[in-house]
Structures are given as C-alpha cells and as structure tokens.
Design a protein around this motif. Structure first.
Motif, mmCIF file in Angstrom:
data_model
loop_
_atom_site.group_PDB
_atom_site.id
_atom_site.type_symbol
_atom_site.label_atom_id
_atom_site.label_comp_id
_atom_site.label_asym_id
_atom_site.label_seq_id
_atom_site.Cartn_x
_atom_site.Cartn_y
_atom_site.Cartn_z
ATOM 1 N N UNK A 101 0.838 -1.200 0.000
ATOM 2 C CA UNK A 101 0.000 0.000 0.000
ATOM 3 C C UNK A 101 0.871 1.248 0.000
ATOM 4 N N UNK A 102 0.392 2.305 -0.638
ATOM 5 C CA UNK A 102 1.096 3.581 -0.612
ATOM 6 C C UNK A 102 1.011 4.193 0.788
ATOM 7 N N UNK A 103 1.768 5.265 0.982
ATOM 8 C CA UNK A 103 1.715 5.974 2.267
ATOM 9 C C UNK A 103 0.287 6.407 2.568
ATOM 10 N N UNK A 104 -0.384 6.969 1.572
ATOM 11 C CA UNK A 104 -1.763 7.425 1.762
ATOM 12 C C UNK A 104 -2.679 6.267 2.137
ATOM 13 N N UNK A 105 -2.535 5.159 1.442
ATOM 14 C CA UNK A 105 -3.392 3.999 1.716
ATOM 15 C C UNK A 105 -3.103 3.413 3.100
ATOM 16 N N UNK A 106 -1.825 3.410 3.518
ATOM 17 C CA UNK A 106 -1.475 2.915 4.851
ATOM 18 C C UNK A 106 -2.148 3.732 5.944
ATOM 19 N N UNK A 107 -2.158 5.052 5.771
ATOM 20 C CA UNK A 107 -2.754 5.921 6.784
ATOM 21 C C UNK A 107 -4.274 5.800 6.790
ATOM 22 N N UNK A 108 -4.856 5.617 5.598
ATOM 23 C CA UNK A 108 -6.319 5.577 5.467
ATOM 24 C C UNK A 108 -6.930 4.263 5.951
ATOM 25 N N UNK A 109 -6.138 3.192 5.997
ATOM 26 C CA UNK A 109 -6.683 1.864 6.308
ATOM 27 C C UNK A 109 -7.519 1.821 7.589
ATOM 28 N N UNK A 110 -7.026 2.320 8.732
ATOM 29 C CA UNK A 110 -7.848 2.228 9.950
ATOM 30 C C UNK A 110 -9.196 2.940 9.822
ATOM 31 N N UNK A 111 -9.201 4.070 9.116
ATOM 32 C CA UNK A 111 -10.450 4.811 8.928
ATOM 33 C C UNK A 111 -11.394 4.059 7.997
ATOM 34 N N UNK A 112 -10.829 3.468 6.947
ATOM 35 C CA UNK A 112 -11.663 2.704 6.007
ATOM 36 C C UNK A 112 -12.286 1.490 6.685
ATOM 37 N N UNK A 113 -11.531 0.859 7.576
ATOM 38 C CA UNK A 113 -12.057 -0.310 8.293
ATOM 39 C C UNK A 113 -13.229 0.072 9.191
ATOM 40 N N UNK A 114 -13.264 1.345 9.593
ATOM 41 C CA UNK A 114 -14.373 1.835 10.401
ATOM 42 C C UNK A 114 -15.508 2.390 9.546
ATOM 43 N N UNK A 115 -15.355 2.309 8.222
ATOM 44 C CA UNK A 115 -16.403 2.791 7.329
ATOM 45 C C UNK A 115 -16.469 4.298 7.213
ATOM 46 N N UNK A 116 -15.339 4.972 7.476
ATOM 47 C CA UNK A 116 -15.306 6.432 7.429
ATOM 48 C C UNK A 116 -15.193 6.898 5.981
#
Length: 227
Positions: A101-116
């Motif tokens: 995953x890119x830097x952006x995708x790495x940071x976004x993962x926890x938020x995406x898992x929460x459906x944000x």
C-alpha cells in the motif's frame, strides 16, 4: 483529571521448562488523560511487556488494568480489540507499514475499516501535517526510515486516539532523524490532546515527558515527576 490508564498490582510470569521467569512484579501506576508518560529501563526490564499489558495486547497473571474506564480482565479478546480500535493508537520501532500500500493507503486503512467516508481526506491532511504531502503516493520501500516512521505516526493519529502507545519509536533511526520524529510526535500529541505513553531506552526522549517510570528487573525502581 480523569485517569485514562490505571495499573494495580500487575504481575506477569512465563514458564521456561521447570523455571518460572518473573517479567513484571507488582507494578502500580496511573496516567491522567492528556499526560505524557515514559517507561524506561535496561533491556529485559519488562518495558515492552508492560506496554502490551497496558494496551490489552496480552493478559496479566495477577492485578488489574483499567484502560479508558474499562477493566481489561473483564473483556474477551474481541472486546479488547474493539476498545483498541475505538480509543488506542500504536507506533512501533519497525514501522509495521503494509508494503503493498502507498503511504496514503497505509494511513487511510484504519479509517476505512471503520467505514469512514472521509478516510482519504483525513489521511491526506495528516500526511501533509507530517511533511509528506509530496510522498503520499510512494510505497514504503521508496521511503527512508524516517519517512516510514512519519507515515506510521500519521496512521497512529488518524482515528484521533485517546491514548497512544509508542514502543521505541526512534529505535531504528539515526540521531538526527530520531529527533525530528520525537518533535513531530510531541507536536501531534499536543495538537490533538492525546495521552502519550512511550517505551524507550532513550533518556533524552523520556526527559521530554511529564513523568518517567523506571523499571529494573521487572519492578518499579522510581516514578519521576518532571519539572
């Protein structure tokens, strides 16, 4: 001030053949919401074990840990995981980024898992804050160690944790890069009002916190309040 972490009479042992190894012996301390707190000690003193127990990553043999008002011994593994997902952030010595995953995708993962739905926007803002605006589409292998740790910091703060545990956050960095990461960690912590618990052997880093818990041989040697 409310206590966000309370540790009482905490002990942890491991069985090694016929021998019982005492890793932690009757540890007591508490941390107020918004406080910065360091746990220091030589290798083998139980620092990382204490962090794991405090964060609910492992169970103690004796004693209690209350994290964000919850008694961890009364929660099953799923309950502890849910508590961490809602209120806790982590930064590790070895970054623990997902290489594909890119830097952006790495940071976004926890938020995406929460459906944000604002995961990418939030992740972009945090990467800008840690100075990686122009590196956010790079993969971990394309980033230096310091840049990878800054991505890890952005990820740790992305879900606005009430408490953040950092385990030797500068352990794999050179002195200058490590100092930059320390400054960034403390700035983000202050801006977001997060409680910060740092496990470190670096006394320069520990001195920047409000209190220092010194461990030796699995016991509390001293609890030092900073001026």
């Amino acid at each position: 001030m409310a206590k966000i972490l309370r540790v009482e009479n905490l002990s942890k042992t491991y069985q090694n053949g016929n021998k019982k190894l005492v890793i932690l012996d009757n540890i007591n301390f508490d941390i107020e919401e918004g406080e910065t707190f360091a746990i220091v000690g030589p290798s083998g003193s139980g620092k990382t074990t204490l962090l794991g127990l405090s964060a609910g990553l492992d169970r103690s043999d004796e004693g209690t840990v209350e994290l964000c008002g919850e008694n961890l011994s009364l929660l099953d593994e799923d309950g502890r995981a849910a508590l961490r997902n809602s209120h806790v952030g982590f930064v590790f010595q070895n970054f623990q980024l997902i290489p594909t995953l890119t830097a952006l995708e790495n940071v976004a993962v926890p938020l995406e898992l929460r459906g944000d739905s604002s995961a990418e926007t939030e992740a972009t803002a945090l990467l800008e804050k840690v100075g990686l605006k122009y590196r956010m589409h790079h993969y971990p292998t394309q980033l230096s160690g310091g840049e990878q740790q800054r991505v890890a910091l952005a990820r740790a703060f992305c879900n606005k944790p009430r408490i953040l545990f950092a385990d030797e956050p500068t352990g794999n960095l050179d002195e200058a890069t490590g100092q930059n990461v320390i400054d960034l960690l403390l700035t983000l912590n202050k801006d977001l009002g997060t409680t910060l618990v740092i496990v470190t052997h670096d006394m320069d880093l520990a001195q920047k916190t409000q209190r220092i818990l010194k461990l030796r041989g699995g016991k509390v040697q001293e609890l030092q309040i900073q001026e």
